[in-house]
Motif scaffolding. Structure first.
Motif, PDB file in Angstrom:
ATOM      1  N   UNK A   1       0.828  -1.205   0.000  1.00 14.28           N
ATOM      2  CA  UNK A   1       0.000   0.000   0.000  1.00 14.28           C
ATOM      3  C   UNK A   1       0.864   1.257   0.000  1.00 14.28           C
ATOM      4  N   UNK A   2       0.336   2.296  -0.584  1.00 15.12           N
ATOM      5  CA  UNK A   2       1.054   3.568  -0.709  1.00 15.12           C
ATOM      6  C   UNK A   2       0.976   4.348   0.602  1.00 15.12           C
ATOM      7  N   UNK A   3       1.672   3.839   1.620  1.00 13.07           N
ATOM      8  CA  UNK A   3       1.700   4.485   2.933  1.00 13.07           C
ATOM      9  C   UNK A   3       3.127   4.925   3.230  1.00 13.07           C
ATOM     10  N   UNK A   4       3.279   6.184   3.600  1.00  8.78           N
ATOM     11  CA  UNK A   4       4.573   6.697   4.029  1.00  8.78           C
ATOM     12  C   UNK A   4       4.518   6.871   5.539  1.00  8.78           C
ATOM     13  N   UNK A   5       5.367   6.137   6.241  1.00  6.27           N
ATOM     14  CA  UNK A   5       5.427   6.187   7.690  1.00  6.27           C
ATOM     15  C   UNK A   5       6.488   7.194   8.112  1.00  6.27           C
ATOM     16  N   UNK A   6       6.108   8.220   8.830  1.00  5.13           N
ATOM     17  CA  UNK A   6       7.033   9.264   9.268  1.00  5.13           C
ATOM     18  C   UNK A   6       7.329   9.073  10.751  1.00  5.13           C
ATOM     19  N   UNK A   7       8.496   8.542  11.051  1.00  3.80           N
ATOM     20  CA  UNK A   7       8.904   8.337  12.436  1.00  3.80           C
ATOM     21  C   UNK A   7       9.582   9.580  12.968  1.00  3.80           C
ATOM     22  N   UNK A   8       8.872  10.345  13.782  1.00  7.53           N
ATOM     23  CA  UNK A   8       9.411  11.596  14.315  1.00  7.53           C
ATOM     24  C   UNK A   8      10.159  11.339  15.624  1.00  7.53           C
ATOM     25  N   UNK A   9      10.985  12.292  16.010  1.00  4.85           N
ATOM     26  CA  UNK A   9      11.751  12.208  17.262  1.00  4.85           C
ATOM     27  C   UNK A   9      12.506  10.890  17.359  1.00  4.85           C
ATOM     28  N   UNK A  10      13.172  10.540  16.257  1.00  6.04           N
ATOM     29  CA  UNK A  10      13.883   9.275  16.189  1.00  6.04           C
ATOM     30  C   UNK A  10      15.163   9.245  17.002  1.00  6.04           C
ATOM     31  N   UNK A  11      15.752   8.047  17.090  1.00  2.91           N
ATOM     32  CA  UNK A  11      16.986   7.898  17.845  1.00  2.91           C
ATOM     33  C   UNK A  11      16.780   8.212  19.307  1.00  2.91           C
ATOM     34  N   UNK A  12      17.645   9.063  19.851  1.00  4.03           N
ATOM     35  CA  UNK A  12      17.539   9.426  21.272  1.00  4.03           C
ATOM     36  C   UNK A  12      17.024  10.857  21.433  1.00  4.03           C
ATOM     37  N   UNK A  13      16.222  11.316  20.473  1.00  5.63           N
ATOM     38  CA  UNK A  13      15.691  12.685  20.495  1.00  5.63           C
ATOM     39  C   UNK A  13      14.955  13.026  21.776  1.00  5.63           C
ATOM     40  N   UNK A  14      14.266  12.046  22.351  1.00  2.00           N
ATOM     41  CA  UNK A  14      13.488  12.318  23.560  1.00  2.00           C
ATOM     42  C   UNK A  14      14.357  12.394  24.811  1.00  2.00           C
ATOM     43  N   UNK A  15      15.648  12.140  24.648  1.00  2.00           N
ATOM     44  CA  UNK A  15      16.609  12.354  25.716  1.00  2.00           C
ATOM     45  C   UNK A  15      16.261  11.746  27.050  1.00  2.00           C
TER      46      UNK A  15
END
Length: 310
Positions: free
Chosen positions: A98-112
């Motif tokens: 399916x034509x779905x783009x998943x945008x993973x925000x605050x990736x890695x250790x962004x949330x500290x």
């Protein structure tokens, strides 16, 4: 030099597209604020879906919309998007094509300081392991804009991980050397190659400047496309240097380092050293403090590169 978050760029590009293309839809899991998508919801309310804190529903609804001809962009913290909704991503998005783009925000250790529960140090490995799923980690606003515009043109599934904070430019405006699924070679040298992705590209470029002062010639590669992996560029740069360093905001398992090592060992054997987050809950602190602690900064990368060829 502009300094804005890559997630904001994604919103701006999609807002522009949504004005003329009513099939563009943004979905959030109670994350419109943290994802910088409040302006999209305000400007195009009929093209915005709020699922609440329900990541599995977020992905499945996106897949259903895609089957109806819509172009959904599912925005949610990378730590939850890549774990809570993993089965839906595998079956409803990738397997169902399916034509779905998943945008993973605050990736890695962004949330500290929120700790391991909110960190996504496994998402490259997890998403790359799913057949028919592409994985991207853009490094700055200019590359993010180019990538988002290109993804609007196709109908294939993709996972895009971006950080939480504003980032400095890696490239100069008007001279972005972007090619879809092709890594960008930022500098070329004959001693050592540094291959990085996401927010680790900028300190890698800075490390090359430090190495230059030591008389060490460095190639820096921005591997924003983790899957499909640009194997051709990896082989080309590895053949011309004594050692390869990979740098990533990810676990040491299954990420950029593992991918590059697999290619280099099989096609052009060279020493490959991986710089990543450790296989343990990371220290408490903001992104800079964490990166500095583990040597994922210009000084740490330069030191590792110099040691690799000594």
């Amino acid at each position: 030099m502009a300094k804005i978050a890559n997630k904001q760029v994604i919103c701006e590009v999609l807002m522009e597209a949504a004005r003329t293309d009513k099939d563009v839809v943004a979905l959030c899991s109670d994350s419109r604020g943290s994802g910088s998508f409040t302006p999209f919801a305000d400007k195009s309310p009929e093209q915005f879906v709020e699922t609440g804190i329900a990541e599995q529903n977020l992905v499945s609804i996106s897949a259903g919309l895609a089957k109806c001809g819509k172009k959904p962009y599912a925005v949610s913290p990378a730590c939850f998007l890549s774990t809570r909704s993993y089965e839906q991503t595998k079956v409803d998005v990738a397997y169902s094509d399916t034509n779905v783009k998943l945008i993973g925000i605050s990736g890695g250790i962004s949330y500290g300081a929120l700790g391991m529960s909110h960190h996504s140090a496994q998402d490259i490995a997890a998403m790359s392991a799913i057949p028919n799923m592409r994985v991207y980690l853009p490094s700055d606003r200019l590359q993010t804009e180019c990538l988002t515009r290109e993804l609007l043109k196709d109908k294939k599934p993709a996972y895009i991980r971006v950080g939480r904070n504003a980032v400095e430019d890696v490239y100069e405006e008007g001279s972005m050397p972007f090619e879809m699924d092709k890594a960008s070679v930022i500098t070329e040298g004959l001693d050592v190659a540094i291959i990085a992705c996401g927010e680790m590209v900028k300190p890698s470029v800075e490390a090359a400047e430090l190495l230059k002062k030591q008389g060490i010639s460095t190639t820096v590669v921005d591997m924003y496309c983790l899957k499909p992996l640009d194997r051709e560029t990896i082989v080309k740069v590895a053949l011309n240097v004594k050692a390869v360093i990979t740098v990533e905001e990810h676990s040491p398992f299954g990420g950029l380092g593992a991918m590059v090592s697999q290619v280099v060992s099989g096609e052009c054997p060279r020493k490959v050293l991986n710089m990543s987050l450790p296989d343990e809950p990371v220290i408490t602190g903001n992104s800079k403090e964490v990166f500095d602690y583990y040597g994922l900064n210009a000084e740490g990368i330069a030191k590792k590169a110099a040691e690799a060829i000594s």
